[in-house]
Motif scaffolding. Structure first.
Motif, mmCIF file in Angstrom:
data_model
loop_
_atom_site.group_PDB
_atom_site.id
_atom_site.type_symbol
_atom_site.label_atom_id
_atom_site.label_comp_id
_atom_site.label_asym_id
_atom_site.label_seq_id
_atom_site.Cartn_x
_atom_site.Cartn_y
_atom_site.Cartn_z
ATOM 1 N N VAL A 225 -25.380 66.899 35.594
ATOM 2 C CA VAL A 225 -26.875 66.764 34.693
ATOM 3 C C VAL A 225 -27.731 66.084 34.718
ATOM 4 N N ALA A 226 -27.132 64.522 34.561
ATOM 5 C CA ALA A 226 -27.894 63.688 34.858
ATOM 6 C C ALA A 226 -28.248 63.497 36.413
ATOM 7 N N HIS A 227 -27.532 63.487 37.074
ATOM 8 C CA HIS A 227 -27.410 62.597 38.220
ATOM 9 C C HIS A 227 -27.510 63.328 39.318
ATOM 10 N N ALA A 228 -26.894 64.217 39.678
ATOM 11 C CA ALA A 228 -27.134 65.263 40.818
ATOM 12 C C ALA A 228 -27.529 66.250 41.191
ATOM 13 N N PRO A 229 -28.454 66.775 40.142
ATOM 14 C CA PRO A 229 -29.751 67.380 40.565
ATOM 15 C C PRO A 229 -31.335 66.788 41.015
ATOM 16 N N VAL A 230 -30.998 65.754 41.143
ATOM 17 C CA VAL A 230 -32.173 64.723 41.929
ATOM 18 C C VAL A 230 -31.435 64.607 43.351
ATOM 19 N N ASP A 231 -29.932 63.571 43.324
ATOM 20 C CA ASP A 231 -29.886 63.074 44.148
ATOM 21 C C ASP A 231 -29.178 63.966 45.585
ATOM 22 N N ASN A 232 -28.553 65.058 44.777
ATOM 23 C CA ASN A 232 -28.412 66.191 45.586
ATOM 24 C C ASN A 232 -29.232 66.689 46.233
ATOM 25 N N ALA A 233 -30.680 67.261 46.199
ATOM 26 C CA ALA A 233 -31.561 67.464 46.165
ATOM 27 C C ALA A 233 -31.903 66.461 47.728
ATOM 28 N N ALA A 234 -32.527 65.277 46.723
ATOM 29 C CA ALA A 234 -32.982 63.772 48.233
ATOM 30 C C ALA A 234 -31.902 64.035 49.117
ATOM 31 N N ALA A 235 -30.486 63.946 49.476
ATOM 32 C CA ALA A 235 -29.544 63.877 49.687
ATOM 33 C C ALA A 235 -29.480 65.201 51.058
ATOM 34 N N ILE A 236 -30.135 66.098 50.793
ATOM 35 C CA ILE A 236 -29.791 67.082 51.544
ATOM 36 C C ILE A 236 -31.540 67.193 52.338
ATOM 37 N N ILE A 237 -32.013 67.281 51.758
ATOM 38 C CA ILE A 237 -33.630 66.978 52.371
ATOM 39 C C ILE A 237 -33.538 66.219 53.030
ATOM 40 N N THR A 238 -33.592 64.543 52.459
ATOM 41 C CA THR A 238 -33.372 63.826 53.591
ATOM 42 C C THR A 238 -32.946 63.301 54.612
ATOM 43 N N PRO A 239 -32.151 64.549 55.320
ATOM 44 C CA PRO A 239 -31.369 64.835 56.537
ATOM 45 C C PRO A 239 -32.544 64.799 56.987
ATOM 46 N N LEU A 240 -32.500 66.214 56.437
ATOM 47 C CA LEU A 240 -33.335 67.223 56.956
ATOM 48 C C LEU A 240 -35.043 67.139 57.993
ATOM 49 N N ALA A 241 -35.464 66.206 56.607
ATOM 50 C CA ALA A 241 -36.914 65.846 57.029
ATOM 51 C C ALA A 241 -36.730 64.389 58.284
ATOM 52 N N LEU A 242 -36.258 64.447 58.146
ATOM 53 C CA LEU A 242 -35.877 62.772 59.379
ATOM 54 C C LEU A 242 -35.764 63.678 60.316
ATOM 55 N N LEU A 243 -34.912 63.962 60.380
ATOM 56 C CA LEU A 243 -34.554 65.341 61.112
ATOM 57 C C LEU A 243 -35.529 65.539 61.693
ATOM 58 N N ILE A 244 -36.543 66.106 61.519
ATOM 59 C CA ILE A 244 -37.609 67.663 61.959
ATOM 60 C C ILE A 244 -38.562 66.166 62.433
ATOM 61 N N TYR A 245 -38.688 64.965 61.525
ATOM 62 C CA TYR A 245 -39.190 64.252 62.187
ATOM 63 C C TYR A 245 -39.063 63.889 63.113
ATOM 64 N N ALA A 246 -37.992 63.385 63.727
ATOM 65 C CA ALA A 246 -37.282 63.304 65.212
ATOM 66 C C ALA A 246 -37.812 64.472 65.888
ATOM 67 N N ALA A 247 -37.060 65.135 65.462
ATOM 68 C CA ALA A 247 -37.730 66.459 66.619
ATOM 69 C C ALA A 247 -39.309 66.513 67.052
ATOM 70 N N SER A 248 -39.942 65.878 66.012
ATOM 71 C CA SER A 248 -41.575 65.956 65.998
ATOM 72 C C SER A 248 -41.948 64.618 67.205
ATOM 73 N N ILE A 249 -40.923 63.802 67.350
ATOM 74 C CA ILE A 249 -40.930 62.745 68.657
ATOM 75 C C ILE A 249 -40.868 63.839 69.562
ATOM 76 N N ASP A 250 -39.375 63.581 69.749
ATOM 77 C CA ASP A 250 -38.983 64.326 71.185
ATOM 78 C C ASP A 250 -37.986 65.273 70.156
ATOM 79 N N TRP A 251 -37.122 66.764 70.842
ATOM 80 C CA TRP A 251 -36.356 67.138 70.373
ATOM 81 C C TRP A 251 -35.156 66.859 71.572
ATOM 82 N N ARG A 252 -34.722 65.682 72.347
ATOM 83 C CA ARG A 252 -33.646 65.334 72.607
ATOM 84 C C ARG A 252 -33.560 63.976 71.985
#
Ligand SMILES: Nc1ncnc2c1ncn2[C@@H]1O[C@H](COP(=O)(O)OP(=O)(O)OP(=O)(O)O)[C@@H](O)[C@H]1O
Length: 611
Positions: free
Chosen positions: A168-195
């Motif tokens: 209750v105290a940690h998982a909602p925040v940590d889990n959302a951050a753990a899922i969104i962070t790599p996705l956002a980073l990946l999108i940013y990397a793709a915005s530089i160059d898909w390769r």
């Protein structure tokens, strides 16, 4: 009092309770589903706060990309200046650094606010669950407590609610951050160059493939592991509880067996499960090893730089991103595991919520005119599914001021019948009345103003002797307490204690079985109720103590409506009527003379006569 799983002399030591092997069955999977459903149910009161925590966790995950963007900007500024043979533009560098610091602090702030919301939710939920549990237990039949280990109640109230904390105290925040962070980073990397984006996750499919093997059946296996751990814990408590008796019988080694078997079973299960996984784990870890990731990203990235496709800062930053993504996946896996453990805890908490409760006490609170007790058609089963009832249509009248002895073979239902009068259990059908008023309709205070009990287990609490004796009559004076102690033949023993009435039972002093029982008699004397339930068993006391207890009990019985569970001929001689209970039925009722020829009475008196 029975020692749980006490070894019987000469008998082989009991085995630890069996848990299924390491292969999860359909039943384990069903339990898993039930645990997940239990978790959902339990979390309902804080659903909104958890959602806010998730949103803020996700937002902090998006903001986590900002430092990488700033690094690329910074790199571009430095390289552009280098190419032009100038110093980097001071203002541009400062703006980028300020952006980097600002975004970093904003990310931390959003994350902390998210955690604050979920921590408040956690304390609300924990308080709510504990309050419900305590409320529930306060309505549980008294007999439930004698049949339920304190360990189980403690685990539900203390450990299981604490297990929910991570979730209750940690998982909602940590889990959302753990899922969104790599996705956002990946999108940013793709915005530089898909390769480059593909490069950052080049080894991830292999890693995930191996992780999938590793986590196969993890939920069901976690349930089995939890059962093993609960077993280890309960057998340890059993052993500690019964240690005095088993040592006295020289059976310590065997008494250890249940505990030893339980923890060996756990170790075997755990090694069987985890051992092979370690190899898989080592292999999968090699796909996300820093040197491998850097080798792939920097060498292919270097090629792309040499062809002018991307810049050096872009390659450096996407290489850093490739190092972050696996740790996010690990975090998600860890949180999933917490969910699985918390699901089992939630299941146990809901199971405790399902404890059968007594119907609420009624509102009647009046002074009774008579103290006749009447059992009318009383039928009761401990286990709904049992073929035969524990008590079967009992009709019994205890006239005011008389002593009724309950006799019968062990397990025939005497204690159940007697303690029902104090609402240890309520009848499934039929009624029990005192002075014509059903006991279920009396306010609790009224019931215990009229009924007290002295049972085999003296039921003393870890508080002063004074408070133990005046439990049922808080306004009693010390003089009244000493009078009761004197009548109960225990005053001299208490006077001999350094702190007298202030002695804390169980801390300052350990009383003998006989002394504890006489203290319980003093309590009943002080309570001075017109109706009394007695269990005359004094098996664990020495003859001197037994004589003193009998004297105290005789004094206690005077002028009251007494129901005594009789185990010895002495308790029957002199009583007004004898009720013989066999297989939960009233087999005979009459004066001691009238029932003297009943086979059970003959059996009871036979050894005495032989002496
Ligand atoms: N809390 C309980 N939960 C489930 N079953 C119980 C519980 N207490 C007693 N029983 C069962 O109910 C039956 C009657 O037990 P009870 O203790 O009333 O008999 P008893 O005649 O008083 O026995 P004893 O003389 O040995 O004390 C027994 O089969 C016993 O195993």
């Amino acid at each position: 009092m029975a020692i749980p799983n006490e070894p019987v002399a000469g008998a082989p030591a009991a085995e630890a309770p069996k848990i299924n092997t390491s292969v999860p069955t359909a039943e384990d999977k069903d339990k898993r589903k039930a645990a997940n459903a239990a978790l959902k149910e339990l979390m309902k009161p804080v659903k909104i706060q958890l959602m806010i925590g998730r949103i803020l966790g996700g937002l902090s995950g998006i903001l986590a990309v900002a430092p990488y963007i700033a690094l690329v900007w910074l790199g571009d500024i430095v390289f552009a200046a280098h190419k032009a043979g100038q110093l980097p533009d001071y203002d541009a560098v400062m703006d980028t650094v300020m952006f980097l610091i600002g975004a970093f602090f904003l990310q931390i702030m959003v994350y902390v606010v998210g955690l604050t919301v979920t921590h408040f939710a956690d304390s609300t939920l924990t308080a709510h669950i504990r309050q419900l549990l305590v409320e529930k237990l306060s309505h549980a039949p008294l007999a439930w407590f004698s049949s339920t280990t304190s360990g189980r109640v403690r685990k539900a109230i203390q450990d299981d609610t604490a297990t929910l904390h991570v979730l209750v105290a940690h998982a909602p925040v940590d889990n959302a951050a753990a899922i969104i962070t790599p996705l956002a980073l990946l999108i940013y990397a793709a915005s530089i160059d898909w390769r480059l984006a593909l490069l950052t996750v080049a080894t991830i499919p292999l890693y995930i493939g191996f992780q999938a093997v590793q986590t196969k059946d993890m939920g069901a296996k976690t349930t089995i592991m939890d059962e093993h751990l609960a077993n280890v814990s309960s057998t340890a408590v059993e052993f500690a509880d019964g240690v005095v008796i088993v040592k006295a019988f020289g059976r310590t080694g065997e008494a250890h067996n249940r505990y030893q078997t339980a923890y060996k079973n756990f170790i075997r299960f755990y090694l069987d499960w985890v051992g092979p996984l370690l190899k898989v784990s080592a292999t999968s870890a090699s796909f996300i090893a820093v040197p491998l990731l850097l080798l792939i990203n920097l060498s292919v990235g270097g090629l792309m730089v040499s062809h002018g496709i991307v810049t050096i800062p872009q390659v450096i930053v996407t290489s850093l991103i490739s190092l972050v993504i696996p740790s996010s996946i690990d975090k998600i896996l860890m949180i999933t595991w917490s969910y699985q453990r918390a699901g089992n805890a939630a299941y146990r908490i809901l199971e405790t919520f399902d404890t059968p409760v007594l119907s609420d006490a009624g509102n009647i609170d009046q002074t009774l005119e008579t103290y006749d007790v009447e059992y009318r058609d009383v039928t009761f089963k401990y286990d709904e599914t049992a073929a035969t009832p524990t008590l079967d249509k009992i009709n019994l009248r205890l006239p005011q001021g008389t002593v009724t002895a309950l006799v019968g073979p062990s397990g025939s239902g005497k204690s159940t019948l007697a303690t029902m009068l104090a609402r240890f259990q309520d009848p499934d059908t039929g009624t029990i009345t005192i002075g014509g008023v059903p006991i279920t309709q009396m306010r609790t205070q009224m019931l215990y103003r009229n009924v007290s009990f002295v049972l085999q287990d003296p039921q003393l609490v870890r508080t002063s002797i004074r408070d133990n004796v005046k439990l049922a009559r808080p306004e009693a004076t010390d003089q009244q307490i000493w009078d009761a102690l004197t009548d109960a033949q225990i005053a001299d023993d208490i006077r001999a204690l350094d702190k007298g009435l202030d002695t804390i039972y169980g801390t300052d002093v350990q009383l003998s079985g006989g002394q504890a029982q006489r203290l319980a008699i003093a309590r009943a004397l002080l309570a001075d109720t017109p109706v009394l339930i007695l269990d005359e068993a004094t098996a664990s006391t020495d003859p001197d103590s037994e004589a003193e207890i009998q004297r105290a009990l005789s004094r206690l019985a005077v002028g009251r409506t007494v129901l005594v569970i009789a185990h010895r001929p002495n308790a029957i001689i002199g009583c007004d009527q004898v009720a013989i209970i066999e297989d939960g039925k009233l087999a005979a009722l009459g004066t001691p003379e009238q029932v003297a020829n009943h086979p059970h009475m003959q059996k009871l008196f036979a050894p005495q006569e032989a002496k």
